[in-house]
Enzyme design. Structure first.
Site, mmCIF file in Angstrom:
data_model
loop_
_atom_site.group_PDB
_atom_site.id
_atom_site.type_symbol
_atom_site.label_atom_id
_atom_site.label_comp_id
_atom_site.label_asym_id
_atom_site.label_seq_id
_atom_site.Cartn_x
_atom_site.Cartn_y
_atom_site.Cartn_z
ATOM 1 N N THR A 121 0.856 -1.192 0.000
ATOM 2 C CA THR A 121 0.000 0.000 0.000
ATOM 3 C C THR A 121 0.887 1.235 0.000
ATOM 4 O OG1 THR A 121 -1.655 -1.199 1.221
ATOM 5 C CG2 THR A 121 -1.801 1.207 1.278
ATOM 6 N N GLU A 151 -3.478 -4.863 -2.675
ATOM 7 C CA GLU A 151 -4.044 -6.083 -2.072
ATOM 8 C C GLU A 151 -5.201 -5.693 -1.168
ATOM 9 O OE1 GLU A 151 -2.443 -4.856 1.743
ATOM 10 O OE2 GLU A 151 -3.745 -6.557 1.395
ATOM 11 N N PHE A 152 -6.192 -6.613 -1.081
ATOM 12 C CA PHE A 152 -7.334 -6.384 -0.184
ATOM 13 C C PHE A 152 -7.456 -7.585 0.752
ATOM 14 C CE2 PHE A 152 -8.558 -2.597 -2.281
ATOM 15 C CZ PHE A 152 -8.317 -2.785 -3.635
ATOM 16 N N GLU A 155 -6.047 -10.103 7.280
ATOM 17 C CA GLU A 155 -5.297 -11.117 8.028
ATOM 18 C C GLU A 155 -6.297 -12.055 8.696
ATOM 19 O OE1 GLU A 155 -2.086 -9.657 10.437
ATOM 20 O OE2 GLU A 155 -1.690 -8.083 8.987
ATOM 21 N N LYS A 251 -19.206 -3.253 13.792
ATOM 22 C CA LYS A 251 -19.119 -3.828 15.140
ATOM 23 C C LYS A 251 -18.349 -2.848 16.034
ATOM 24 C CE LYS A 251 -18.517 -8.699 14.080
ATOM 25 N NZ LYS A 251 -17.408 -8.506 13.188
ATOM 26 N N ALA A 252 -19.058 -2.328 17.048
ATOM 27 C CA ALA A 252 -18.385 -1.416 17.996
ATOM 28 C C ALA A 252 -17.418 -2.225 18.857
ATOM 29 C CB ALA A 252 -19.431 -0.746 18.882
ATOM 30 N N CYS A 260 -2.597 -2.111 8.795
ATOM 31 C CA CYS A 260 -3.136 -1.370 7.655
ATOM 32 C C CYS A 260 -3.951 -0.146 8.019
ATOM 33 C CB CYS A 260 -3.923 -2.330 6.769
ATOM 34 S SG CYS A 260 -2.820 -3.539 6.029
ATOM 35 N N LYS A 320 -6.960 -8.617 15.985
ATOM 36 C CA LYS A 320 -8.239 -9.235 15.598
ATOM 37 C C LYS A 320 -8.065 -10.739 15.730
ATOM 38 C CE LYS A 320 -8.875 -9.873 11.119
ATOM 39 N NZ LYS A 320 -8.878 -9.805 9.646
ATOM 40 N N ARG A 327 0.494 -5.631 15.585
ATOM 41 C CA ARG A 327 0.878 -4.279 15.139
ATOM 42 C C ARG A 327 -0.302 -3.312 15.333
ATOM 43 N NH1 ARG A 327 3.539 -5.661 9.310
ATOM 44 N NH2 ARG A 327 1.846 -7.189 9.313
HETATM 45 C C1 UDX Z 1 3.358 -4.766 3.521
HETATM 46 C C2 UDX Z 1 3.193 -3.270 3.668
HETATM 47 O O1 UDX Z 1 3.713 -2.900 4.949
HETATM 48 C C3 UDX Z 1 1.770 -2.858 3.629
HETATM 49 O O2 UDX Z 1 1.700 -1.440 3.455
HETATM 50 C C4 UDX Z 1 1.081 -3.427 2.444
HETATM 51 O O3 UDX Z 1 -0.311 -3.218 2.609
HETATM 52 C C5 UDX Z 1 1.372 -4.896 2.269
HETATM 53 O O4 UDX Z 1 2.777 -5.176 2.339
HETATM 54 P P1 UDX Z 1 3.257 -6.657 5.268
HETATM 55 O O5 UDX Z 1 3.416 -7.746 4.283
HETATM 56 O O6 UDX Z 1 2.422 -6.846 6.462
HETATM 57 O O7 UDX Z 1 2.677 -5.355 4.597
HETATM 58 O O8 UDX Z 1 4.723 -6.180 5.699
HETATM 59 P P2 UDX Z 1 5.752 -7.108 6.468
HETATM 60 O O9 UDX Z 1 5.088 -8.267 7.090
HETATM 61 O O10 UDX Z 1 6.559 -6.155 7.272
HETATM 62 O O11 UDX Z 1 6.625 -7.701 5.260
HETATM 63 C C6 UDX Z 1 7.473 -6.883 4.523
HETATM 64 C C7 UDX Z 1 8.662 -7.778 4.151
HETATM 65 O O12 UDX Z 1 9.513 -7.063 3.278
HETATM 66 C C8 UDX Z 1 9.497 -8.197 5.360
HETATM 67 O O13 UDX Z 1 9.625 -9.592 5.362
HETATM 68 C C9 UDX Z 1 10.844 -7.525 5.125
HETATM 69 O O14 UDX Z 1 11.935 -8.314 5.560
HETATM 70 C C10 UDX Z 1 10.854 -7.398 3.612
HETATM 71 N N1 UDX Z 1 11.719 -6.326 3.108
HETATM 72 C C11 UDX Z 1 11.619 -5.072 3.628
HETATM 73 C C12 UDX Z 1 12.608 -6.620 2.077
HETATM 74 O O15 UDX Z 1 12.687 -7.752 1.613
HETATM 75 N N2 UDX Z 1 13.399 -5.619 1.584
HETATM 76 C C13 UDX Z 1 13.347 -4.362 2.108
HETATM 77 O O16 UDX Z 1 14.090 -3.508 1.640
HETATM 78 C C14 UDX Z 1 12.435 -4.070 3.154
HETATM 79 C C1 UDX Z 2 -7.868 -4.608 6.425
HETATM 80 C C2 UDX Z 2 -8.837 -4.588 5.247
HETATM 81 O O1 UDX Z 2 -10.044 -5.252 5.625
HETATM 82 C C3 UDX Z 2 -8.206 -5.320 4.058
HETATM 83 O O2 UDX Z 2 -9.068 -5.228 2.942
HETATM 84 C C4 UDX Z 2 -6.867 -4.640 3.737
HETATM 85 O O3 UDX Z 2 -6.231 -5.285 2.656
HETATM 86 C C5 UDX Z 2 -5.954 -4.667 4.935
HETATM 87 O O4 UDX Z 2 -6.589 -4.047 6.064
HETATM 88 P P1 UDX Z 2 -7.094 -6.284 8.307
HETATM 89 O O5 UDX Z 2 -6.452 -5.046 8.846
HETATM 90 O O6 UDX Z 2 -6.310 -7.529 8.167
HETATM 91 O O7 UDX Z 2 -7.683 -5.941 6.814
HETATM 92 O O8 UDX Z 2 -8.335 -6.646 9.237
HETATM 93 P P2 UDX Z 2 -9.872 -6.240 9.283
HETATM 94 O O9 UDX Z 2 -10.642 -7.470 9.372
HETATM 95 O O10 UDX Z 2 -10.192 -5.256 8.237
HETATM 96 O O11 UDX Z 2 -9.955 -5.493 10.736
HETATM 97 C C6 UDX Z 2 -9.194 -4.331 10.897
HETATM 98 C C7 UDX Z 2 -9.447 -3.814 12.309
HETATM 99 O O12 UDX Z 2 -10.802 -3.308 12.413
HETATM 100 C C8 UDX Z 2 -9.295 -4.866 13.411
HETATM 101 O O13 UDX Z 2 -8.613 -4.276 14.517
HETATM 102 C C9 UDX Z 2 -10.732 -5.195 13.802
HETATM 103 O O14 UDX Z 2 -10.823 -5.549 15.179
HETATM 104 C C10 UDX Z 2 -11.426 -3.862 13.561
HETATM 105 N N1 UDX Z 2 -12.848 -3.996 13.268
HETATM 106 C C11 UDX Z 2 -13.246 -4.623 12.124
HETATM 107 C C12 UDX Z 2 -13.770 -3.433 14.160
HETATM 108 O O15 UDX Z 2 -13.399 -2.866 15.193
HETATM 109 N N2 UDX Z 2 -15.096 -3.516 13.868
HETATM 110 C C13 UDX Z 2 -15.544 -4.146 12.733
HETATM 111 O O16 UDX Z 2 -16.762 -4.213 12.528
HETATM 112 C C14 UDX Z 2 -14.596 -4.716 11.835
#
Ligand code: UDX
Ligand code: UDX
Length: 431
Positions: A121, A151-152, A155, A251-252, A260, A320, A327
């Site tokens: 992102t 990506e959407f 987790e 959901k409150a 993210c 969640k 994080r």
């Molecule tokens: C990442 C981004 O943080 C997020 O904004 C996006 O939505 C999805 O991709 P995430 O996969 O959760 O999210 O990040 P993270 O789990 O920290 O993985 C990033 C990976 O990149 C790590 O394994 C890190 O070692 C690697 N990395 C980072 C490299 O290989 N090269 C680099 O220069 C920096």
């Molecule tokens: C989110 C987006 O859903 C996904 O599309 C994007 O690619 C990455 O970010 P994620 O952060 O993995 O995914 O989890 P999500 O299920 O969206 O929940 C995010 C946070 O919102 C959690 O802390 C969850 O507890 C909270 N949440 C979610 C609420 O408090 N109330 C709700 O009704 C739904």
């Protein structure tokens, strides 16, 4: 077709394993050698339901491989997905240094056409910088395209979200890039939305910001329910049945966390500011989310009066359910506040204990289940709505607690049943 994924994190590893499962040859590259060694030995560095099986299966059939040699991985594939981290800086802006680093590695190792795809992102106009960087540092005069394919993935349901997406968004600037990405996603029977790169970058930030807005809206509403004695769950159901609103993300609770929403909201606010638009609405969404943690803290002090000498059982730490990710989890901020206030914390989480230990060390007591956490506690806080927390032996809990009080941070329990059993029940927007 061969594909290189740079960044084998929550997104990169899922994306690589799923593409391999669709029959594509994938190399996952990462600069964290420990992570690569673990993956090559069949280990999985993150908790994601179903990921271990799909990684093992595709490593065994040779379609999925791992390397820390990013240069070699870049050379070997026509398509490169950038999935590296874009963590928030103190000012809320996204740290894009890793994106730049990977763009330069591509430029310096490009000896034929490359399609470089932003999967991480990123703020709008990052694609422009990726192109400028590759043009500035490329050693050979090869053609290339940049693209955005956000990506959407949620987790805990990332594999399902990859294989059955509501839509795939591709931001492209050439027919060649569009053709390649359409081919990659062809096995998924889903709508492909084609935009320019800026459009795709904005779609991602806008999607997450809108979902976060729904959550802050319902959390704000819960305050009105609190003051009137209405039940936020009933209100959420009543508005959510309108198909234009729908029931999702209403959901409150204790607020949204994760890698993210908090980060993307701040990054979207920041990039909007730098483009000359003050996104005040999103600033309010962020403020309401921060306030939710304060409200939880105030509720606890209302239940316990003074914190020093009190023991609090925390059920759930992950941001969640069905993930080990802590994080920006609200639970961490709330626990730190309670510890500063003098309380002792006893916590249990089915998946996030190791990550919690890395973050909190010996500031809290780590328990083997919710019953050990409740033993001697003056109050329970339900922070994460894990399914296994839904069926509880409340008689047993009541016997081991100093006083039977619970703050249901995700409104999952039957308030009346618990009150009839003698528990002091507190919810979020419901009593
Ligand atoms: C990442 C981004 O943080 C997020 O904004 C996006 O939505 C999805 O991709 P995430 O996969 O959760 O999210 O990040 P993270 O789990 O920290 O993985 C990033 C990976 O990149 C790590 O394994 C890190 O070692 C690697 N990395 C980072 C490299 O290989 N090269 C680099 O220069 C920096
Ligand atoms: C989110 C987006 O859903 C996904 O599309 C994007 O690619 C990455 O970010 P994620 O952060 O993995 O995914 O989890 P999500 O299920 O969206 O929940 C995010 C946070 O919102 C959690 O802390 C969850 O507890 C909270 N949440 C979610 C609420 O408090 N109330 C709700 O009704 C739904």
């Amino acid at each position: 077709m061969k594909l290189t994924i740079v960044g084998a994190g929550y997104v990169g590893l899922v994306t690589g394993a799923c593409f391999a499962d669709l029959g594509i040859e994938v190399i996952c590259a990462d600069n964290d050698e420990k992570k690569i060694k673990l993956l090559e030995a069949g280990g999985i560095p993150i908790y994601e339901p179903g990921l271990e099986e799909i990684v093992k299966k595709n490593s065994a059939n040779g379609r999925l491989s791992f390397t820390s040699d990013i240069k070699k991985a870049v050379k070997s594939s026509e398509v490169i997905f950038i999935c590296v981290g874009t963590p928030p800086r103190d000012d809320g802006s996204a740290d894009l240094t890793a994106i730049e680093k990977v763009s330069r590695v591509v430029a310096e190792n490009m000896d034929s056409y490359k399609l470089v795809v932003e999967k991480s992102t990123v703020p709008v106009e990052t694609g422009e910088w990726v192109k400028k960087t590759i043009n500035a540092f490329k050693k050979k005069d090869c053609e290339f395209d940049a693209a955005s394919n956000p990506e959407f993935l949620r987790e805990g349901s990332a594999l399902e979200d990859f294989m059955n997406p509501d839509r795939v968004v591709i931001g492209v600037e050439s027919k060649r890039a569009e053709k390649i990405l359409r081919e990659l996603y062809a096995p998924l029977d889903t709508k492909i939305v084609v935009t320019d790169i800026k459009g795709a970058e904005i779609i991602k930030h806008a999607s997450n910001s809108f979902l976060a807005t729904k959550i802050s809206f319902i959390n704000a509403l819960s305050n009105i329910c609190e003051k009137t004695g209405a039940d936020i769950n009933a209100v959420a159901e009543g508005i959510g049945l309108d198909s234009r609103i729908n029931k999702h993300f209403l959901k409150a609770g204790i607020g949204f966390g994760g890698s993210c929403f908090p980060k993307d909201l701040k990054a979207f606010i920041h990039i909007s500011e730098s483009l000359g638009y003050s996104f005040d609405m999103l600033k309010e969404v962020d403020k309401i989310n921060e306030k939710q943690k304060e409200i939880v803290f105030q509720k606890i002090t209302k239940i316990l009066w003074n914190l020093p000498g009190k023991t609090i059982a925390v059920w759930g730490i992950a941001f969640k359910p069905n993930t080990d990710d802590i994080r920006s989890a609200p639970s961490i901020d709330i626990m730190n506040r309670l510890i500063e206030g003098g309380a002792k914390i006893k916590a249990f989480d089915p998946a996030a204990m190791d990550k919690a230990k890395e973050e909190l060390g010996d500031k809290i007591v780590y328990c083997k289940d919710i019953y050990e956490a409740a033993d001697g506690a003056d109050c329970i806080i339900l922070m994460t709505e894990w399914n296994e927390f839904k069926e509880v032996d409340w008689d047993k809990i009541k016997k081991v607690m100093t006083q039977p009080a619970i703050l249901d941070g995700r409104n999952i329990y039957d308030a009346k049943k618990l009150k009839d059993m003698g528990f002091k029940y507190t919810g979020i927007g419901r009593s």
